[in-house]
Each structure stands twice: as structure tokens, then as C-alpha cells.
Design a protein around this motif. Structure first.
Motif, PDB file in Angstrom:
ATOM      1  N   LEU A  96      23.160 -48.781  -6.517  1.00  0.00           N
ATOM      2  CA  LEU A  96      23.098 -48.558  -7.163  1.00  0.00           C
ATOM      3  C   LEU A  96      21.680 -48.031  -7.003  1.00  0.00           C
ATOM      4  O   LEU A  96      21.129 -47.170  -7.134  1.00  0.00           O
ATOM      5  CB  LEU A  96      23.958 -48.474  -8.502  1.00  0.00           C
ATOM      6  N   VAL A  97      20.786 -48.937  -7.909  1.00  0.00           N
ATOM      7  CA  VAL A  97      19.615 -48.952  -8.022  1.00  0.00           C
ATOM      8  C   VAL A  97      18.663 -48.457  -6.502  1.00  0.00           C
ATOM      9  O   VAL A  97      18.333 -47.720  -6.171  1.00  0.00           O
ATOM     10  CB  VAL A  97      18.782 -50.486  -8.747  1.00  0.00           C
ATOM     11  N   SER A  98      19.492 -48.623  -4.917  1.00  0.00           N
ATOM     12  CA  SER A  98      18.631 -48.862  -4.184  1.00  0.00           C
ATOM     13  C   SER A  98      19.432 -48.097  -3.338  1.00  0.00           C
ATOM     14  O   SER A  98      17.983 -47.202  -2.856  1.00  0.00           O
ATOM     15  CB  SER A  98      19.770 -50.605  -3.314  1.00  0.00           C
ATOM     16  N   MET A  99      19.957 -47.127  -3.224  1.00  0.00           N
ATOM     17  CA  MET A  99      20.416 -45.726  -2.801  1.00  0.00           C
ATOM     18  C   MET A  99      19.395 -44.687  -4.098  1.00  0.00           C
ATOM     19  O   MET A  99      19.213 -43.767  -4.052  1.00  0.00           O
ATOM     20  CB  MET A  99      21.668 -45.564  -3.283  1.00  0.00           C
ATOM     21  N   ILE A 100      18.958 -44.675  -5.355  1.00  0.00           N
ATOM     22  CA  ILE A 100      18.304 -44.234  -5.998  1.00  0.00           C
ATOM     23  C   ILE A 100      16.701 -44.330  -5.687  1.00  0.00           C
ATOM     24  O   ILE A 100      16.253 -43.772  -4.672  1.00  0.00           O
ATOM     25  CB  ILE A 100      18.551 -44.518  -7.510  1.00  0.00           C
ATOM     26  N   LEU A 101      16.150 -45.203  -5.081  1.00  0.00           N
ATOM     27  CA  LEU A 101      15.061 -45.748  -4.756  1.00  0.00           C
ATOM     28  C   LEU A 101      14.828 -45.466  -2.984  1.00  0.00           C
ATOM     29  O   LEU A 101      13.710 -45.216  -2.946  1.00  0.00           O
ATOM     30  CB  LEU A 101      14.648 -47.062  -4.301  1.00  0.00           C
ATOM     31  N   GLY A 102      16.230 -45.353  -2.476  1.00  0.00           N
ATOM     32  CA  GLY A 102      15.353 -44.523  -1.524  1.00  0.00           C
ATOM     33  C   GLY A 102      15.209 -43.540  -1.341  1.00  0.00           C
ATOM     34  O   GLY A 102      15.017 -42.944  -0.268  1.00  0.00           O
TER      35      GLY A 102
END
Length: 268
Positions: A96-102
Motif C-alpha cells: 500500500l505504501v509503495s502504491m502511494i509513493l508511486g
């Protein structure tokens, strides 16, 4: 306004790759095929294969769902479930964090590319926005890589999961394999990392770079400029000398002639 569209071809390709990587990461987050379990008891799992993701587990069963094995039977789990292993718990948060950062990286890079292609006057901020977007892409890539690598290690070591009886799942499989979700996550992480490096490589043209650099006296362009400047300086010196001569000759007092003065005094 300077024309900068030709300076961002690599970054435009990076934005395309980042979009593809981000979409693949989103698909990876939702896929259930992270682990493929082969079970010996086919009483409930009649197909003999169960898939485990980071949000749910699914299998075909003509007992629980359909006689023709056309519909999967899935049961979801969350971070509050105590039987969830640590690698799945961490993967839920990191994905989930990776999708927000992306998404944040896409916004930063889109704003930087907008300043490039629309020719806005604030060109000095372009490298900062593109670098920030590249940094966010790299962080997103690392988050995905940690998630998939940890779960892949659990598959290779044939780790077990203590499912409760309500899940109709065995605690350990006969054997297990890496699923398509982990493979797709690795591809997503690599693509995002490469796109982030692309954005790190952007530089403004030299005539727009306000940073101070040491003078390179061996630069041919600088040498030619100095030669032209020396020529102009020499011409200026000649013009000054000529002007002085003209000024002296045009002076009403003229140049004093001692012989003429002595002869004039004798006659007087």
C-alpha cells in the motif's frame, strides 16, 4: 521562455515506464497467486491446488462452490488475524505504501514535465521536481522488492501458515511454488527503479544553469572568445593612440620649436 522539450526525451520514456510499473504493482497487490500450494487431501480442495495472496486465500471446490470447478472459493484475512505470518503482514503495509509513493512520484514528475513542455518561466525548479519524483519511484520500488523477496524466501523455505479450521486450509502444503504475483512484483520493482534513475539524469542546458562552475581555460570556445577579445582590445588600443595623435595635432598651442623661439628672441 526557453525551449526545453528536446532535453527531456529520456524522462518522458521514464514516465511511461513508471506508469507501467505502478500499474503492475497495483495488480500485484490485488493478486491472490503469491504462493501456490499443492495439497494431498482433496476432500475440500478438490482441485488439489490452493493460492495464497496477501489479502486472501482461494481454491476450487465442488463441495463448497460449484461442481464444475468454475468458481473459486475465497476467504479473506486482515492484519488483525493472529495467524498471519510476518512476511504477509509486512507486505500488506509495504505494498500500500509503495502504491502511494508511486502516485506521488507520478504527480511530481508530471509537474516537472509540464514545466518543460509548456515552456513555463520557472525552469530552475524543474530538476528538483524530477529528482523528487525519481526518489519516490525508487522508494516505491524498494517497498515492492522487500515484500515480494520476503514472501519468495518463505516459499523457497517451504514455510507453513497456521490457518484456523474455518479456512478449510491445511497448515502446511505437500509442496509450494512461487506464484505469478511475486514474479509480477519483481518486474514492477525493476521497472520503477529504472524509471527513477532516468529522472535522476535530467540536467538543464548550460545556459540555464545558475550554478557556479570553475573556469576551464582549455575550453576551445573560451579560447576563441579570448582571442576575439584580445583582438578587439588591440584594435581599441590603436584607436586610442590614433585619437591621441589627432588630439595633439588639433591643439591650438601646437608643438613648441626651440630653434624658432631662439631666432624670434634674437630679432627682438
Amino acid at each position: 521562455m526557453p525551449y526545453l522539450a528536446h532535453t527531456a526525451n529520456l524522462q518522458l520514456a521514464g514516465f511511461f515506464f513508471a506508469t507501467v510499473g505502478w500499474v503492475l504493482g497495483s495488480i500485484t497487490t490485488g493478486l491472490v497467486q503469491w504462493r501456490v500450494w499443492y495439497v494431498a487431501n482433496t476432500t475440500i480442495i478438490t482441485s488439489g491446488i490452493a493460492w495464497i495472496g496477501i489479502w486472501r486465500t482461494c481454491f476450487f471446490s465442488h463441495v463448497l462452490v460449484s461442481p464444475n470447478l468454475e468458481t473459486m472459493y475465497c476467504q479473506e484475512f486482515s492484519v488483525t488475524d493472529s495467524f498471519i505470518p510476518r512476511e504477509i503482514f509486512v507486505a500488506q503495509g509495504l505494498m500500500l505504501v509503495s502504491m502511494i509513493l508511486g502516485a506521488m512520484g507520478k504527480a511530481a514528475c508530471a509537474y516537472g514535465l509540464k514545466n518543460i513542455y509548456q515552456g513555463l518561466s520557472h525552469v530552475s525548479i524543474i530538476p528538483y521536481w524530477l529528482t523528487a519524483g525519481g526518489f519516490l519511484y525508487v522508494l516505491s520500488s524498494i517497498s515492492i522488492l522487500i515484500s515480494v523477496a520476503w514472501n519468495m524466501n518463505s516459499v523457497v523455505s517451504n514455510s507453513t501458515i497456521a490457518f484456523p479450521s474455518t479456512f478449510s486450509m491445511p497448515s502446511s502444503p505437500q509442496k509450494q511454488e512461487v506464484g505469478a504475483g511475486i514474479s509480477l512484483g519483481i518486474v514492477s520493482a525493476i521497472v520503477l527503479f529504472i524509471s527513477g534513475i532516468f529522472f535522476f539524469c535530467y540536467k538543464l542546458p548550460p545556459f540555464l544553469d545558475n550554478r557556479i562552475h570553475p573556469i576551464n581555460w582549455e575550453d576551445p570556445l573560451l579560447s576563441d572568445s579570448l582571442s576575439v577579445t584580445s583582438g578587439i582590445t588591440g584594435m581599441s588600443g590603436s584607436l586610442v593612440s590614433m585619437t591621441s595623435s589627432i588630439s595633439a595635432s588639433s591643439n591650438c598651442e601646437g608643438i613648441q620649436n626651440e630653434a624658432f623661439v631662439w631666432e624670434t628672441e634674437e630679432n627682438l
